[in-house]
Design a protein around this motif. Structure first.
Motif, PDB file in Angstrom:
ATOM      1  N   ARG A 194      47.223 -17.678 -21.387  1.00  0.00           N
ATOM      2  CA  ARG A 194      46.532 -17.274 -20.157  1.00  0.00           C
ATOM      3  C   ARG A 194      45.536 -18.349 -19.713  1.00  0.00           C
ATOM      4  NH1 ARG A 194      45.663 -12.810 -16.620  1.00  0.00           N
ATOM      5  NH2 ARG A 194      44.340 -13.761 -15.059  1.00  0.00           N
ATOM      6  N   GLU A 195      44.812 -18.945 -20.660  1.00  0.00           N
ATOM      7  CA  GLU A 195      43.845 -19.998 -20.326  1.00  0.00           C
ATOM      8  C   GLU A 195      44.551 -21.212 -19.722  1.00  0.00           C
ATOM      9  OE1 GLU A 195      41.754 -20.598 -23.994  1.00  0.00           O
ATOM     10  OE2 GLU A 195      40.398 -18.908 -23.637  1.00  0.00           O
ATOM     11  N   LYS A 196      45.709 -21.560 -20.277  1.00  0.00           N
ATOM     12  CA  LYS A 196      46.482 -22.684 -19.718  1.00  0.00           C
ATOM     13  C   LYS A 196      46.913 -22.359 -18.288  1.00  0.00           C
ATOM     14  CE  LYS A 196      49.676 -24.725 -22.057  1.00  0.00           C
ATOM     15  NZ  LYS A 196      50.822 -25.040 -22.891  1.00  0.00           N
ATOM     16  N   ARG A 197      47.357 -21.151 -18.054  1.00  0.00           N
ATOM     17  CA  ARG A 197      47.766 -20.724 -16.719  1.00  0.00           C
ATOM     18  C   ARG A 197      46.592 -20.771 -15.757  1.00  0.00           C
ATOM     19  NH1 ARG A 197      45.932 -16.566 -13.571  1.00  0.00           N
ATOM     20  NH2 ARG A 197      47.458 -15.731 -12.174  1.00  0.00           N
ATOM     21  N   ASP A 198      45.444 -20.270 -16.207  1.00  0.00           N
ATOM     22  CA  ASP A 198      44.259 -20.269 -15.351  1.00  0.00           C
ATOM     23  C   ASP A 198      43.797 -21.684 -15.018  1.00  0.00           C
ATOM     24  OD1 ASP A 198      44.306 -17.533 -15.282  1.00  0.00           O
ATOM     25  OD2 ASP A 198      42.679 -17.265 -16.739  1.00  0.00           O
ATOM     26  N   LYS A 199      43.830 -22.585 -15.994  1.00  0.00           N
ATOM     27  CA  LYS A 199      43.447 -23.985 -15.742  1.00  0.00           C
ATOM     28  C   LYS A 199      44.345 -24.593 -14.667  1.00  0.00           C
ATOM     29  CE  LYS A 199      41.404 -25.273 -20.165  1.00  0.00           C
ATOM     30  NZ  LYS A 199      41.586 -26.057 -21.392  1.00  0.00           N
ATOM     31  N   ALA A 200      45.637 -24.343 -14.785  1.00  0.00           N
ATOM     32  CA  ALA A 200      46.584 -24.876 -13.790  1.00  0.00           C
ATOM     33  C   ALA A 200      46.325 -24.254 -12.422  1.00  0.00           C
ATOM     34  CB  ALA A 200      48.020 -24.612 -14.243  1.00  0.00           C
ATOM     35  N   ALA A 201      46.087 -22.953 -12.393  1.00  0.00           N
ATOM     36  CA  ALA A 201      45.864 -22.262 -11.126  1.00  0.00           C
ATOM     37  C   ALA A 201      44.609 -22.773 -10.436  1.00  0.00           C
ATOM     38  CB  ALA A 201      45.758 -20.759 -11.358  1.00  0.00           C
ATOM     39  N   ILE A 224      44.508 -25.833  -8.106  1.00  0.00           N
ATOM     40  CA  ILE A 224      45.087 -25.731  -6.766  1.00  0.00           C
ATOM     41  C   ILE A 224      44.114 -24.927  -5.910  1.00  0.00           C
ATOM     42  CG2 ILE A 224      47.058 -24.913  -5.420  1.00  0.00           C
ATOM     43  CD1 ILE A 224      48.689 -25.050  -8.068  1.00  0.00           C
ATOM     44  N   PRO A 225      43.424 -25.584  -4.982  1.00  0.00           N
ATOM     45  CA  PRO A 225      42.401 -24.882  -4.190  1.00  0.00           C
ATOM     46  C   PRO A 225      42.933 -23.659  -3.455  1.00  0.00           C
ATOM     47  CG  PRO A 225      42.358 -27.243  -3.744  1.00  0.00           C
ATOM     48  CD  PRO A 225      43.541 -26.984  -4.619  1.00  0.00           C
ATOM     49  N   GLU A 226      44.151 -23.713  -2.988  1.00  0.00           N
ATOM     50  CA  GLU A 226      44.704 -22.604  -2.203  1.00  0.00           C
ATOM     51  C   GLU A 226      45.489 -21.618  -3.080  1.00  0.00           C
ATOM     52  OE1 GLU A 226      47.626 -26.065  -2.004  1.00  0.00           O
ATOM     53  OE2 GLU A 226      45.476 -25.809  -2.042  1.00  0.00           O
ATOM     54  N   TRP A 227      45.187 -21.569  -4.370  1.00  0.00           N
ATOM     55  CA  TRP A 227      45.905 -20.723  -5.311  1.00  0.00           C
ATOM     56  C   TRP A 227      45.977 -19.268  -4.846  1.00  0.00           C
ATOM     57  CZ3 TRP A 227      49.291 -20.351  -9.017  1.00  0.00           C
ATOM     58  CH2 TRP A 227      49.350 -19.204  -9.798  1.00  0.00           C
ATOM     59  N   GLU A 228      44.867 -18.673  -4.507  1.00  0.00           N
ATOM     60  CA  GLU A 228      44.857 -17.260  -4.102  1.00  0.00           C
ATOM     61  C   GLU A 228      45.661 -17.034  -2.828  1.00  0.00           C
ATOM     62  OE1 GLU A 228      44.049 -14.587  -5.756  1.00  0.00           O
ATOM     63  OE2 GLU A 228      43.362 -15.789  -7.451  1.00  0.00           O
ATOM     64  N   LEU A 229      45.572 -17.970  -1.889  1.00  0.00           N
ATOM     65  CA  LEU A 229      46.365 -17.856  -0.658  1.00  0.00           C
ATOM     66  C   LEU A 229      47.857 -17.926  -0.981  1.00  0.00           C
ATOM     67  CD1 LEU A 229      46.696 -17.737   2.415  1.00  0.00           C
ATOM     68  CD2 LEU A 229      46.453 -20.233   2.453  1.00  0.00           C
ATOM     69  N   LEU A 230      48.227 -18.862  -1.827  1.00  0.00           N
ATOM     70  CA  LEU A 230      49.636 -18.982  -2.227  1.00  0.00           C
ATOM     71  C   LEU A 230      50.105 -17.717  -2.940  1.00  0.00           C
ATOM     72  CD1 LEU A 230      49.630 -22.661  -3.495  1.00  0.00           C
ATOM     73  CD2 LEU A 230      50.770 -21.801  -1.449  1.00  0.00           C
ATOM     74  N   ARG A 231      49.254 -17.194  -3.799  1.00  0.00           N
ATOM     75  CA  ARG A 231      49.601 -15.992  -4.551  1.00  0.00           C
ATOM     76  C   ARG A 231      49.788 -14.803  -3.596  1.00  0.00           C
ATOM     77  NH1 ARG A 231      45.950 -13.465  -9.427  1.00  0.00           N
ATOM     78  NH2 ARG A 231      47.505 -11.991 -10.105  1.00  0.00           N
ATOM     79  N   GLU A 232      48.882 -14.660  -2.654  1.00  0.00           N
ATOM     80  CA  GLU A 232      48.973 -13.566  -1.678  1.00  0.00           C
ATOM     81  C   GLU A 232      50.192 -13.732  -0.774  1.00  0.00           C
ATOM     82  OE1 GLU A 232      48.513 -10.147   0.350  1.00  0.00           O
ATOM     83  OE2 GLU A 232      47.551 -10.710  -1.529  1.00  0.00           O
ATOM     84  N   THR A 233      50.472 -14.965  -0.371  1.00  0.00           N
ATOM     85  CA  THR A 233      51.648 -15.233   0.468  1.00  0.00           C
ATOM     86  C   THR A 233      52.931 -14.870  -0.287  1.00  0.00           C
ATOM     87  OG1 THR A 233      50.462 -16.998   1.611  1.00  0.00           O
ATOM     88  CG2 THR A 233      52.868 -17.010   1.792  1.00  0.00           C
ATOM     89  N   ALA A 234      52.984 -15.257  -1.546  1.00  0.00           N
ATOM     90  CA  ALA A 234      54.158 -14.925  -2.369  1.00  0.00           C
ATOM     91  C   ALA A 234      54.313 -13.410  -2.491  1.00  0.00           C
ATOM     92  CB  ALA A 234      54.034 -15.565  -3.744  1.00  0.00           C
ATOM     93  N   SER A 235      53.209 -12.717  -2.645  1.00  0.00           N
ATOM     94  CA  SER A 235      53.243 -11.260  -2.748  1.00  0.00           C
ATOM     95  C   SER A 235      53.772 -10.627  -1.458  1.00  0.00           C
ATOM     96  CB  SER A 235      51.835 -10.736  -3.054  1.00  0.00           C
ATOM     97  OG  SER A 235      51.846  -9.339  -3.148  1.00  0.00           O
TER      98      SER A 235
END
Length: 174
Positions: A32-39, A42-53
């Motif tokens: 999970r920590e590795k995933r969070d570091k990668a996320a 990416i400044p637009e991570w939450e936007l990308l995540r919401e768009t994918a959703s």
């Protein structure tokens, strides 16, 4: 054939080994920590995540139309499309194709669909040797276990467990 323990029964057995549970928790937090570091890189991570959703929700809401469009395009390209109402019908279709061409062995990639349909077991009962190409899937397949995680199917196993498995089934050194 895979064991018939329910998830809760398997979890109860797993949870009896407190040291292993602690190791497992640490391993999952590491992932999970590795995933969070990668996320967070990416400044637009939450936007990308919401768009994918939103894309996922759109597809699920319109799945009928998308499937018919896929079928139409596939047929135009000379691809044969099979429709199955459930897992049993899916397995019968796959087996009939294999039987038609005399296939006795299949290498398959990781697939939640085939896991949910129990395709490996079905084909094995029909005399077909199925070999999973995903390493984690192959490890649990050799052990006659279901995957323990959708992305990390053998996350519950330690290196020593994998070593024992490879030694037993593949003849490698421990």
């Amino acid at each position: 054939m895979k064991n018939n323990l329910s998830h809760s029964e398997a979890a109860a057995i797993f949870n009896k080994d407190v040291k292993r549970v602690d190791w497992h928790d640490e391993t999952l937090w590491f992932v999970r920590e590795k995933r969070d570091k990668a996320a967070f890189q990416i400044p637009e991570w939450e936007l990308l995540r919401e768009t994918a959703s939103q894309i996922k929700n759109n597809v699920l809401s319109n799945i009928h139309d998308y499937l018919l469009e896929f079928e139409s395009n596939a047929l135009k390209n000379g691809i044969i499309v099979h429709w199955a109402a459930d897992g049993d019908e899916h397995n019968k279709i796959v087996h009939s194709i294999m039987e038609k061409y005399g296939v006795k062995q299949m290498v398959k990639s990781k697939s939640m669909l085939t896991e949910e349909c129990h395709l490996n077991e079905y084909l094995s009962e029909k005399g077909i040797d199925v070999i999973d190409s995903d390493l984690g899937e192959r490890i649990v397949q050799l052990r006659n276990e279901p995957p323990s995680h959708i992305v990390l199917p053998a996350i519950h196993l330690k290196k020593g467990d994998v070593s024992e498995t490879f030694h037993k089934y593949l003849g490698t050194e421990k």
